[in-house]
Motif scaffolding. Structure first.
Motif, mmCIF file in Angstrom:
data_model
loop_
_atom_site.group_PDB
_atom_site.id
_atom_site.type_symbol
_atom_site.label_atom_id
_atom_site.label_comp_id
_atom_site.label_asym_id
_atom_site.label_seq_id
_atom_site.Cartn_x
_atom_site.Cartn_y
_atom_site.Cartn_z
ATOM 1 N N LYS A 52 0.859 -1.190 0.000
ATOM 2 C CA LYS A 52 0.000 0.000 0.000
ATOM 3 C C LYS A 52 0.894 1.239 0.000
ATOM 4 O O LYS A 52 1.950 1.245 0.639
ATOM 5 N N ALA A 53 0.466 2.253 -0.721
ATOM 6 C CA ALA A 53 1.221 3.508 -0.732
ATOM 7 C C ALA A 53 1.131 4.162 0.636
ATOM 8 O O ALA A 53 0.052 4.259 1.222
ATOM 9 N N GLY A 54 2.260 4.604 1.144
ATOM 10 C CA GLY A 54 2.311 5.271 2.443
ATOM 11 C C GLY A 54 2.522 6.759 2.272
ATOM 12 O O GLY A 54 2.220 7.332 1.219
ATOM 13 N N THR A 55 3.070 7.382 3.273
ATOM 14 C CA THR A 55 3.351 8.809 3.250
ATOM 15 C C THR A 55 4.282 9.142 2.087
ATOM 16 O O THR A 55 5.260 8.447 1.854
ATOM 17 N N ALA A 56 3.955 10.186 1.377
ATOM 18 C CA ALA A 56 4.732 10.658 0.216
ATOM 19 C C ALA A 56 4.823 9.599 -0.882
ATOM 20 O O ALA A 56 5.764 9.600 -1.672
ATOM 21 N N GLY A 57 3.864 8.672 -0.901
ATOM 22 C CA GLY A 57 3.824 7.659 -1.950
ATOM 23 C C GLY A 57 4.797 6.520 -1.784
ATOM 24 O O GLY A 57 4.924 5.673 -2.661
ATOM 25 N N VAL A 58 5.516 6.470 -0.649
ATOM 26 C CA VAL A 58 6.465 5.375 -0.397
ATOM 27 C C VAL A 58 5.657 4.101 -0.149
ATOM 28 O O VAL A 58 4.795 4.065 0.722
ATOM 29 N N PRO A 59 5.911 3.027 -0.915
ATOM 30 C CA PRO A 59 5.151 1.790 -0.724
ATOM 31 C C PRO A 59 5.551 1.065 0.558
ATOM 32 O O PRO A 59 6.734 1.009 0.903
ATOM 33 N N TRP A 60 4.558 0.550 1.243
ATOM 34 C CA TRP A 60 4.748 -0.192 2.491
ATOM 35 C C TRP A 60 4.149 -1.581 2.358
ATOM 36 O O TRP A 60 3.140 -1.787 1.679
ATOM 37 N N PHE A 61 4.747 -2.531 3.068
ATOM 38 C CA PHE A 61 4.125 -3.838 3.245
ATOM 39 C C PHE A 61 3.125 -3.691 4.379
ATOM 40 O O PHE A 61 3.421 -3.080 5.408
ATOM 41 N N VAL A 62 1.938 -4.264 4.188
ATOM 42 C CA VAL A 62 0.862 -4.151 5.162
ATOM 43 C C VAL A 62 0.340 -5.550 5.477
ATOM 44 O O VAL A 62 0.126 -6.366 4.571
ATOM 45 N N ALA A 63 0.115 -5.831 6.765
ATOM 46 C CA ALA A 63 -0.404 -7.130 7.209
ATOM 47 C C ALA A 63 -1.886 -7.251 6.884
ATOM 48 O O ALA A 63 -2.561 -6.254 6.604
ATOM 49 N N SER A 64 -2.403 -8.453 6.969
ATOM 50 C CA SER A 64 -3.824 -8.689 6.691
ATOM 51 C C SER A 64 -4.726 -7.957 7.676
ATOM 52 O O SER A 64 -5.882 -7.689 7.376
ATOM 53 N N THR A 65 -4.191 -7.591 8.827
ATOM 54 C CA THR A 65 -4.965 -6.842 9.818
ATOM 55 C C THR A 65 -5.038 -5.359 9.479
ATOM 56 O O THR A 65 -5.747 -4.609 10.125
ATOM 57 N N GLY A 66 -4.245 -4.938 8.480
ATOM 58 C CA GLY A 66 -4.180 -3.535 8.114
ATOM 59 C C GLY A 66 -3.030 -2.797 8.774
ATOM 60 O O GLY A 66 -2.796 -1.626 8.489
#
Length: 112
Positions: free
Chosen positions: A49-63
């Protein structure tokens, strides 16, 4: 880079650490299921998922955010910290199947 590219990189980083992965890129969003091969039903589904300033992050199934996609070592360590206790419990119950199964069955009957 798109989500499957980041997830492929994570899968390559998880393999030497002893984790198995199953790509589920046909899903929306694309997912990477992380698990121990002896316990394929227990694990974590990771997405990008895109994070702050568009930096992509890995996100768990819990969000919950795990780590930025560029921090593969940190992501592997965080996944190990999250899944380690669960997989240890799974290994313990597999080593004593009759005893643990009977105990779990009794607890279920009692409504606990």
């Amino acid at each position: 880079m798109n989500a499957p590219d980041h997830l492929d990189g994570l899968a390559r980083a998880l393999d030497p650490a002893g984790w198995s992965t199953r790509r589920r890129y046909e899903n929306r969003p694309a997912l990477l299921h992380v698990f121990v091969s002896e316990l394929p039903g227990v694990g974590e589904s990771v997405r990008v998922k895109a994070g702050t300033a568009g930096v992509p992050w890995f996100v768990a199934s819990t969000g919950d955010p795990i780590k930025p996609c560029h921090d593969l070592a940190g992501t592997v360590a965080e996944i190990a910290a999250r899944l380690g206790p669960v997989t240890e419990l799974g290994h313990a119950t597999r080593s004593k199947p009759r005893r643990m199964t009977g105990r779990i069955r009794r607890l279920v009957r009692k409504g606990r």
